[in-house]
Design a protein around this motif. Structure first.
Motif, PDB file in Angstrom:
ATOM      1  N   ASP A  39      -3.590 -10.281  10.020  1.00  0.00           N
ATOM      2  CA  ASP A  39      -3.505 -10.464   8.576  1.00  0.00           C
ATOM      3  C   ASP A  39      -3.071 -11.885   8.243  1.00  0.00           C
ATOM      4  O   ASP A  39      -2.021 -12.105   7.651  1.00  0.00           O
ATOM      5  CB  ASP A  39      -2.539  -9.453   7.948  1.00  0.00           C
ATOM      6  CG  ASP A  39      -1.286  -9.225   8.809  1.00  0.00           C
ATOM      7  OD1 ASP A  39      -0.979 -10.100   9.636  1.00  0.00           O
ATOM      8  OD2 ASP A  39      -0.638  -8.191   8.631  1.00  0.00           O
ATOM      9  N   ILE A  86       5.421  -8.498   4.644  1.00  0.00           N
ATOM     10  CA  ILE A  86       5.094  -7.073   4.551  1.00  0.00           C
ATOM     11  C   ILE A  86       6.329  -6.184   4.585  1.00  0.00           C
ATOM     12  O   ILE A  86       6.221  -4.963   4.508  1.00  0.00           O
ATOM     13  CB  ILE A  86       4.102  -6.644   5.656  1.00  0.00           C
ATOM     14  CG1 ILE A  86       4.638  -6.988   7.050  1.00  0.00           C
ATOM     15  CG2 ILE A  86       2.760  -7.282   5.448  1.00  0.00           C
ATOM     16  CD1 ILE A  86       3.731  -6.546   8.174  1.00  0.00           C
ATOM     17  N   ASP A 427       1.882  -0.346 -10.989  1.00  0.00           N
ATOM     18  CA  ASP A 427       1.359   0.825 -10.285  1.00  0.00           C
ATOM     19  C   ASP A 427       1.271   2.032 -11.211  1.00  0.00           C
ATOM     20  O   ASP A 427       0.299   2.806 -11.167  1.00  0.00           O
ATOM     21  CB  ASP A 427       2.200   1.134  -9.045  1.00  0.00           C
ATOM     22  CG  ASP A 427       3.670   1.327  -9.357  1.00  0.00           C
ATOM     23  OD1 ASP A 427       4.133   0.899 -10.437  1.00  0.00           O
ATOM     24  OD2 ASP A 427       4.382   1.905  -8.504  1.00  0.00           O
ATOM     25  N   ARG A 470       4.428  -5.642  -5.315  1.00  0.00           N
ATOM     26  CA  ARG A 470       3.719  -4.880  -4.287  1.00  0.00           C
ATOM     27  C   ARG A 470       2.309  -4.516  -4.755  1.00  0.00           C
ATOM     28  O   ARG A 470       1.348  -4.611  -3.991  1.00  0.00           O
ATOM     29  CB  ARG A 470       4.513  -3.628  -3.935  1.00  0.00           C
ATOM     30  CG  ARG A 470       3.912  -2.806  -2.803  1.00  0.00           C
ATOM     31  CD  ARG A 470       4.896  -1.757  -2.323  1.00  0.00           C
ATOM     32  NE  ARG A 470       5.420  -0.948  -3.403  1.00  0.00           N
ATOM     33  CZ  ARG A 470       6.689  -0.980  -3.824  1.00  0.00           C
ATOM     34  NH1 ARG A 470       7.559  -1.799  -3.256  1.00  0.00           N
ATOM     35  NH2 ARG A 470       7.107  -0.205  -4.816  1.00  0.00           N
ATOM     36  N   THR A 471       2.175  -4.127  -6.023  1.00  0.00           N
ATOM     37  CA  THR A 471       0.854  -3.774  -6.551  1.00  0.00           C
ATOM     38  C   THR A 471      -0.073  -4.982  -6.543  1.00  0.00           C
ATOM     39  O   THR A 471      -1.239  -4.908  -6.126  1.00  0.00           O
ATOM     40  CB  THR A 471       0.978  -3.223  -7.979  1.00  0.00           C
ATOM     41  OG1 THR A 471       1.801  -2.047  -7.956  1.00  0.00           O
ATOM     42  CG2 THR A 471      -0.379  -2.866  -8.549  1.00  0.00           C
ATOM     43  N   ARG A 473       0.204  -7.611  -4.659  1.00  0.00           N
ATOM     44  CA  ARG A 473      -0.098  -7.958  -3.265  1.00  0.00           C
ATOM     45  C   ARG A 473      -1.191  -7.057  -2.715  1.00  0.00           C
ATOM     46  O   ARG A 473      -2.106  -7.524  -2.022  1.00  0.00           O
ATOM     47  CB  ARG A 473       1.173  -7.844  -2.424  1.00  0.00           C
ATOM     48  CG  ARG A 473       0.977  -8.247  -0.962  1.00  0.00           C
ATOM     49  CD  ARG A 473       2.312  -8.384  -0.249  1.00  0.00           C
ATOM     50  NE  ARG A 473       3.077  -7.156  -0.252  1.00  0.00           N
ATOM     51  CZ  ARG A 473       4.326  -7.053  -0.712  1.00  0.00           C
ATOM     52  NH1 ARG A 473       4.947  -8.100  -1.211  1.00  0.00           N
ATOM     53  NH2 ARG A 473       4.957  -5.895  -0.667  1.00  0.00           N
ATOM     54  N   ASN A 474      -1.120  -5.759  -3.008  1.00  0.00           N
ATOM     55  CA  ASN A 474      -2.139  -4.828  -2.520  1.00  0.00           C
ATOM     56  C   ASN A 474      -3.525  -5.135  -3.094  1.00  0.00           C
ATOM     57  O   ASN A 474      -4.546  -4.852  -2.455  1.00  0.00           O
ATOM     58  CB  ASN A 474      -1.746  -3.395  -2.861  1.00  0.00           C
ATOM     59  CG  ASN A 474      -0.569  -2.905  -2.046  1.00  0.00           C
ATOM     60  OD1 ASN A 474      -0.245  -3.477  -1.002  1.00  0.00           O
ATOM     61  ND2 ASN A 474       0.098  -1.856  -2.507  1.00  0.00           N
ATOM     62  N   LEU A 475      -3.553  -5.723  -4.276  1.00  0.00           N
ATOM     63  CA  LEU A 475      -4.825  -6.097  -4.899  1.00  0.00           C
ATOM     64  C   LEU A 475      -5.288  -7.469  -4.450  1.00  0.00           C
ATOM     65  O   LEU A 475      -6.383  -7.914  -4.840  1.00  0.00           O
ATOM     66  CB  LEU A 475      -4.686  -6.072  -6.429  1.00  0.00           C
ATOM     67  CG  LEU A 475      -4.512  -4.694  -7.067  1.00  0.00           C
ATOM     68  CD1 LEU A 475      -4.162  -4.834  -8.543  1.00  0.00           C
ATOM     69  CD2 LEU A 475      -5.775  -3.847  -6.895  1.00  0.00           C
TER      70      LEU A 475
END
Length: 493
Positions: A39, A86, A427, A470-471, A473-475
């Motif tokens: 990653d 992470i 989220d 976090r949201t 980052r996930n996107l």
């Protein structure tokens, strides 16, 4: 977001070069793998077109020849050191790496615990590996490392370490993070292989700095910004310049330790195959840049992101002033400011006009969209909806989240989960959007458009919550926050 890097060429060229290096050493190579293996988002940000998993894909093309050893420092286990990107400990990340290798069909020999001095948590980790059926070895702290070559290359040094039995031509030595002991593990193995009459060599695979780019190329400056807390510095490799008359870039630690490393290799094998730190590398990244200006531009934005991350870290912890000062100097070298992205100024202007936390995002077409704090939505949620609607071609004033979806979630937060803040995090907003999509086709269109925001830069006038971060980052959305808290207080959870 134009592409500046040829990922397919990179995978093919890199695999070919590693095969050549294996042959140079008679069929056995210990390859120290630096940086993120699965990653590598830093590389994908500064080299647009570089896939975050490009390095592991390259290893997949060599799968029949590859065996991986995962290295972890016992002190990092003892101190529960965490990966900041992470949020998991190095101990857990070692296991994550093990699973990730196996999921890609690559052989993993086991885990080597380095710097071992009897640390209780390291002992417990080894017992845990036993229960899992994972092979492990211990390498010990050596007095005088790395300067006392006589002691290091002896039975009192490398000789005390467990010998890691491997069966493949290419042994990839990787780790959850820096300071794990990858180099010492490789050299220890060379010592043991040589004692057993096995011809083996060592090479280093470190993506940055890029050896064949100029010293002050933004891509190399971005690497310095990313490692500002480690005191890494890009410098001209004087050993390479002296040996070949060629200017190449390396970093200070490799240059400073090269004389000792060369002395160790001479002691182990009778001679060193390398004349410089650059010689040790096998990195082909610089030969696969297809649009230099695109990479320069991407790297400039990364330098600014690192500035905001360091400023926020200083605000949160009170530590990192030196790292922040260094990044500010690097910004001057790269000729960038905090206002490089128009989204930064737009977020601050939005806060000034509304009197509440605000946000802005630069979209793939270069346009900027903003988000404000409202009664039901925080700035992060508002920005995400507005940005997704813009790229989906839906007017900003169109309601895609129904009150029937929003209000029950807000009521749950305040009435039952005892939250003082009724506003929805990102989220929670996406959940409401998903519920609305069951009856509203436009909501479904907005959900499908979220993928188009990956790689965009979002700027916030205050430090956002971990849930929102976090949201984003996930996107795949990059987050930059002003080093300011939304409310006054001593504790910010």
């Amino acid at each position: 977001m134009r592409t500046g890097f040829d990922n397919d060429r990179y995978i093919a060229l890199q695999a070919e070069h590693i095969r050549e290096r294996i042959g140079q050493f008679g069929g056995k190579l210990y390859l120290e793998f630096g940086g993120k293996l699965f990653d590598d988002y830093h590389a994908s940000r500064v080299l647009p077109g570089f896939a975050p998993d490009a390095k592991i894909r390259m290893l997949e093309s060599l799968a029949d020849d590859v065996e991986a050893i995962i290295v972890i420092n016992a002190d990092n286990i003892e101190n529960a050191k965490r990966r900041s990107d992470i949020g998991i400990t190095y101990e857990e990340d070692a296991l994550r790496l093990l699973d990730a290798f196996r999921a890609r069909g690559l052989m993993v020999g086991g885990i080597c615990v380095t710097h071992f001095t009897g640390q209780p948590h390291a002992e417990a980790f080894c017992r845990r590996l036993d229960q899992m059926g994972v092979r492990w070895w211990r390498h010990y702290l050596i007095d005088g490392y790395p300067s006392d070559v006589d002691r290091i290359v002896s039975e009192e040094g490398f000789g005390k370490n467990d010998y890691i039995e491997t069966s493949r031509p290419l042994v990839v030595v990787t780790a959850p993070g820096p300071g794990s002991g990858k180099l010492a593990t490789c050299l220890s193995q060379l010592y043991h292989e040589h004692k057993r009459g096995v011809s083996a060599g060592y090479a280093k695979y470190e993506t940055f700095p890029v050896w064949n780019l100029p010293l002050k190329h933004p891509v190399n400056i971005a690497y310095e910004a990313a490692t500002a807390d480690l005191d890494d510095r890009n410098i001209i490799d004087p050993w390479h310049l002296d040996a070949y008359g060629e200017v190449t870039v390396n970093y200070n630690r490799d240059v400073e330790t090269f004389p000792v490393l060369r002395a160790m290799m001479e002691r182990i094998a009778g001679e060193s195959p390398y004349q410089s730190p650059t010689d040790m590398g096998v990195n082909m990244v610089g030969l696969c840049i297809s649009d230099d200006e695109a990479c320069r531009d991407a790297a400039r934005h990364e330098i600014v992101r690192r500035y905001f991350a360091a400023a926020e870290e200083l605000r949160r912890t009170g530590e990192g002033a030196e790292a922040l000062a260094k990044i500010e100097l690097l910004m001057g070298q790269a000729d960038v400011t905090a206002d490089l992205s128009p989204a930064h100024r737009a977020a601050l202007d939005k806060q000034e006009s509304t009197g509440a936390p605000a946000a802005a995002m630069e979209l793939p077409d270069g346009s900027v969209v903003t988000g404000k704090t409202s009664e039901l939505l925080g700035a992060a949620s508002s920005l995400l909806l507005n940005a997704a609607k813009r790229v989906a071609g839906i007017p900003k004033d169109t309601y895609v989240v129904s009150d029937e979806a929003l209000e029950p979630i807000c009521r749950l937060k305040t009435d039952h989960l005892r939250s003082r803040n009724p506003r929805l995090h990102s989220d929670e907003t996406l959940i409401a959007l998903s519920l609305s999509s069951a009856t509203n086709p436009e909501a479904a269109t907005v959900i499908d458009a979220l993928d188009q925001l990956a790689g965009c830069d979002a700027y916030f006038s205050v430090i956002i919550s971990e849930a929102d971060r976090r949201t984003y980052r996930n996107l795949g959305i990059n987050v930059c926050c002003e080093p300011v808290y939304e409310r006054l207080g001593y504790y910010h959870g």
